[in-house]
Motif scaffolding. Sequence first.
Motif, PDB file in Angstrom:
ATOM      1  N   MET A  82      -8.712   7.020   8.038  1.00  0.00           N
ATOM      2  CA  MET A  82      -7.137   6.803   8.866  1.00  0.00           C
ATOM      3  C   MET A  82      -7.375   6.652  10.338  1.00  0.00           C
ATOM      4  O   MET A  82      -6.810   5.885  10.751  1.00  0.00           O
ATOM      5  CB  MET A  82      -6.218   7.807   8.438  1.00  0.00           C
ATOM      6  CG  MET A  82      -4.971   7.367   8.717  1.00  0.00           C
ATOM      7  SD  MET A  82      -3.743   8.889   8.068  1.00  0.00           S
ATOM      8  CE  MET A  82      -2.345   8.492   8.950  1.00  0.00           C
ATOM      9  N   TRP A 262      -2.570   1.058  14.493  1.00  0.00           N
ATOM     10  CA  TRP A 262      -1.934   2.171  13.543  1.00  0.00           C
ATOM     11  C   TRP A 262      -1.781   1.051  12.057  1.00  0.00           C
ATOM     12  O   TRP A 262      -1.875   1.964  11.031  1.00  0.00           O
ATOM     13  CB  TRP A 262      -0.541   2.743  13.774  1.00  0.00           C
ATOM     14  CG  TRP A 262       0.394   1.615  13.957  1.00  0.00           C
ATOM     15  CD1 TRP A 262       1.011   1.139  15.234  1.00  0.00           C
ATOM     16  CD2 TRP A 262       1.235   1.324  12.929  1.00  0.00           C
ATOM     17  NE1 TRP A 262       2.082   0.330  14.846  1.00  0.00           N
ATOM     18  CE2 TRP A 262       2.487   0.568  13.430  1.00  0.00           C
ATOM     19  CE3 TRP A 262       1.485   1.720  11.563  1.00  0.00           C
ATOM     20  CZ2 TRP A 262       3.433  -0.061  12.739  1.00  0.00           C
ATOM     21  CZ3 TRP A 262       2.552   1.056  10.602  1.00  0.00           C
ATOM     22  CH2 TRP A 262       3.385   0.300  11.385  1.00  0.00           C
ATOM     23  N   PRO A 263      -1.506  -0.046  11.878  1.00  0.00           N
ATOM     24  CA  PRO A 263      -1.557  -0.776  10.795  1.00  0.00           C
ATOM     25  C   PRO A 263      -2.728  -0.551  10.026  1.00  0.00           C
ATOM     26  O   PRO A 263      -2.862  -0.796   8.720  1.00  0.00           O
ATOM     27  CB  PRO A 263      -0.673  -2.060  11.132  1.00  0.00           C
ATOM     28  CG  PRO A 263      -0.065  -1.800  12.287  1.00  0.00           C
ATOM     29  CD  PRO A 263      -0.892  -1.040  13.051  1.00  0.00           C
ATOM     30  N   LEU A 266      -3.374   2.589   8.387  1.00  0.00           N
ATOM     31  CA  LEU A 266      -2.623   2.950   7.382  1.00  0.00           C
ATOM     32  C   LEU A 266      -3.074   1.921   6.251  1.00  0.00           C
ATOM     33  O   LEU A 266      -3.184   2.574   4.981  1.00  0.00           O
ATOM     34  CB  LEU A 266      -0.999   2.775   7.573  1.00  0.00           C
ATOM     35  CG  LEU A 266      -0.348   3.844   8.325  1.00  0.00           C
ATOM     36  CD1 LEU A 266       1.061   3.337   8.589  1.00  0.00           C
ATOM     37  CD2 LEU A 266      -0.571   5.121   7.576  1.00  0.00           C
ATOM     38  N   THR A 267      -3.735   0.851   6.589  1.00  0.00           N
ATOM     39  CA  THR A 267      -4.084  -0.005   5.529  1.00  0.00           C
ATOM     40  C   THR A 267      -5.448   0.675   4.855  1.00  0.00           C
ATOM     41  O   THR A 267      -5.690   0.836   3.482  1.00  0.00           O
ATOM     42  CB  THR A 267      -4.589  -1.438   6.008  1.00  0.00           C
ATOM     43  OG1 THR A 267      -3.516  -2.059   6.402  1.00  0.00           O
ATOM     44  CG2 THR A 267      -5.321  -2.195   5.060  1.00  0.00           C
ATOM     45  N   LEU A 269      -6.146   3.823   4.830  1.00  0.00           N
ATOM     46  CA  LEU A 269      -5.506   5.015   4.090  1.00  0.00           C
ATOM     47  C   LEU A 269      -5.209   4.776   2.694  1.00  0.00           C
ATOM     48  O   LEU A 269      -5.475   5.322   1.979  1.00  0.00           O
ATOM     49  CB  LEU A 269      -4.339   5.792   5.030  1.00  0.00           C
ATOM     50  CG  LEU A 269      -3.858   7.122   4.219  1.00  0.00           C
ATOM     51  CD1 LEU A 269      -4.855   8.050   4.282  1.00  0.00           C
ATOM     52  CD2 LEU A 269      -2.558   7.405   5.064  1.00  0.00           C
ATOM     53  N   ALA A 270      -4.516   3.605   2.621  1.00  0.00           N
ATOM     54  CA  ALA A 270      -3.903   3.100   1.351  1.00  0.00           C
ATOM     55  C   ALA A 270      -4.967   3.079   0.416  1.00  0.00           C
ATOM     56  O   ALA A 270      -5.018   3.370  -0.780  1.00  0.00           O
ATOM     57  CB  ALA A 270      -3.141   2.081   1.507  1.00  0.00           C
ATOM     58  N   MET A 412      -1.196  -4.226   5.889  1.00  0.00           N
ATOM     59  CA  MET A 412      -0.749  -3.026   5.414  1.00  0.00           C
ATOM     60  C   MET A 412       0.420  -2.913   4.370  1.00  0.00           C
ATOM     61  O   MET A 412       0.026  -1.983   3.440  1.00  0.00           O
ATOM     62  CB  MET A 412      -0.092  -2.358   6.742  1.00  0.00           C
ATOM     63  CG  MET A 412       0.354  -1.056   6.417  1.00  0.00           C
ATOM     64  SD  MET A 412       1.159  -0.239   7.981  1.00  0.00           S
ATOM     65  CE  MET A 412       2.580  -1.231   7.847  1.00  0.00           C
ATOM     66  N   ALA A 416      -0.738  -1.304   0.540  1.00  0.00           N
ATOM     67  CA  ALA A 416       0.070   0.009  -0.041  1.00  0.00           C
ATOM     68  C   ALA A 416       0.621  -0.484  -1.201  1.00  0.00           C
ATOM     69  O   ALA A 416       0.518   0.432  -2.171  1.00  0.00           O
ATOM     70  CB  ALA A 416       1.226   0.242   1.110  1.00  0.00           C
TER      71      ALA A 416
END
Length: 468
Positions: A82, A262-263, A266-267, A269-270, A412, A416
């Motif tokens: 992340m 940040w995207p 998060l991508t 992280l997903a 992203m 998700a």
Amino acid sequence: MTSAPQDPRPEPSATGPAAPAGDLPFRGHLRAAFLLGLPLAGSHVAQLSLNLVDALMLGWYDVEALAAEVLGGTVYMVLLIMGSGFAWALMPMIAAAEAEGDTTQVRRVTRMGLWLSIAFALLTVPIVLSGHAIFAALGQPAQVAALAGDYLSIHGLGILPALGVMVLKSYLSALERARVVLVVTLMALPLNALLNHMLIFGHWGAPELGVRGAAIASLAVTVASLALLVAYSLRALPEHALFARFWRPDPEALGRVFRLGWPIGLTSLAEVGLFAASSVMMGWIGAIPLAAHGIALQITSLTFMVHVGMSNAATIRAGNAYARRDRTSLRQGALAAMALSGLGVLATVVVFLTAGAPLVGLFVDPGDPAREAVIAAGRVFLAAAALFQLADAGQVLALGVLRGVQDTRVPMVIAAFSYWALGVPASYLLAFHTPIGGVGIWIGMALGLACAGSLLMLRFWRGVARRP
């Protein structure tokens, strides 16, 4: 969802440099992608091999210690991946700046990437120090939860130097200096094995620390790797002066890195969250399935690093072509990276289907009474993993080229949706509401990856690649 992203760049001025024609033959694109992607893939494989060595040596030490490393290492990787979004955002930005000859911009965005990475690492400290409570709350076996908490509380402190390593790797790779990244990572491998041998088993007068010894070894190796990359950057690229007046803020560059990064974080992280959730669910089934699952994940992650390297090469070459407004090179470069990655998929599927049991057996002590049960489960998991190799390679390659053109927000959303609206629920339902058990978790992951790969490829080829 698959509409083309808007191009934020102004039209080139009449006095500016003309965009070169995309007249490089496809064979030239293949060669360029191979020469850039090979050391990048090698560095990723070597980096993951550090975790592989931990798992291998802990598997020979104790199955519960291996299960603890799977849990603690999963949370560590979730946080690290992340936070790496800011580092990965630097690749297309630096590649574009380099194509335009803007050295100042390279320095500015790299510094602010380091700032954002440091800030993120500090935010993770309360999480890594609360590992035991987190794993206990997630219903993991008591002994495994305690050991995993010990592992995470030590190894997790390495997120700060690890993110520094990620930033400098992106910086050097985008400047097509990927070989030094590979060399540093290869140097870390024997050091990690040596320290593990000492600290896990208590050899050469060192205390026998088990899973905590593996965590201390990983932390020490990460710090050493950062020191080497910093030293190289200062010596080989003094004109960038990365650390001169490092304390001075640069709000404009900080904002650009943050908006692109940040995207990406998060991508990632997903996706990594999908695998983390799979480990938690496997832990509900039992320690032996969890150990087998962890071994299978280590092996599949190792082969996946080849595709990550090609994805990074695609990001850099796409960022360079994007800055030059060379759509032909963008398309041809993407095809070249995908073709090379496809060859890796074919080889991986053959290995997983024909040599699953011997590969899993490498991770378990021949004298361990649980050895046969772990091998039997792990072999089946690897066979299931063969199902999603093409989908997994496709989604990471598509993400790479989309990042190269600085398209990160819609990917992203796609990630998700694919992983959490489809992959995780499918894994849970197949594992706990059908007779197939742990294999259902792997099939559910395959469904999520296939959905992401299809939608991301559609976005690139029907959107970005079609634009004149």
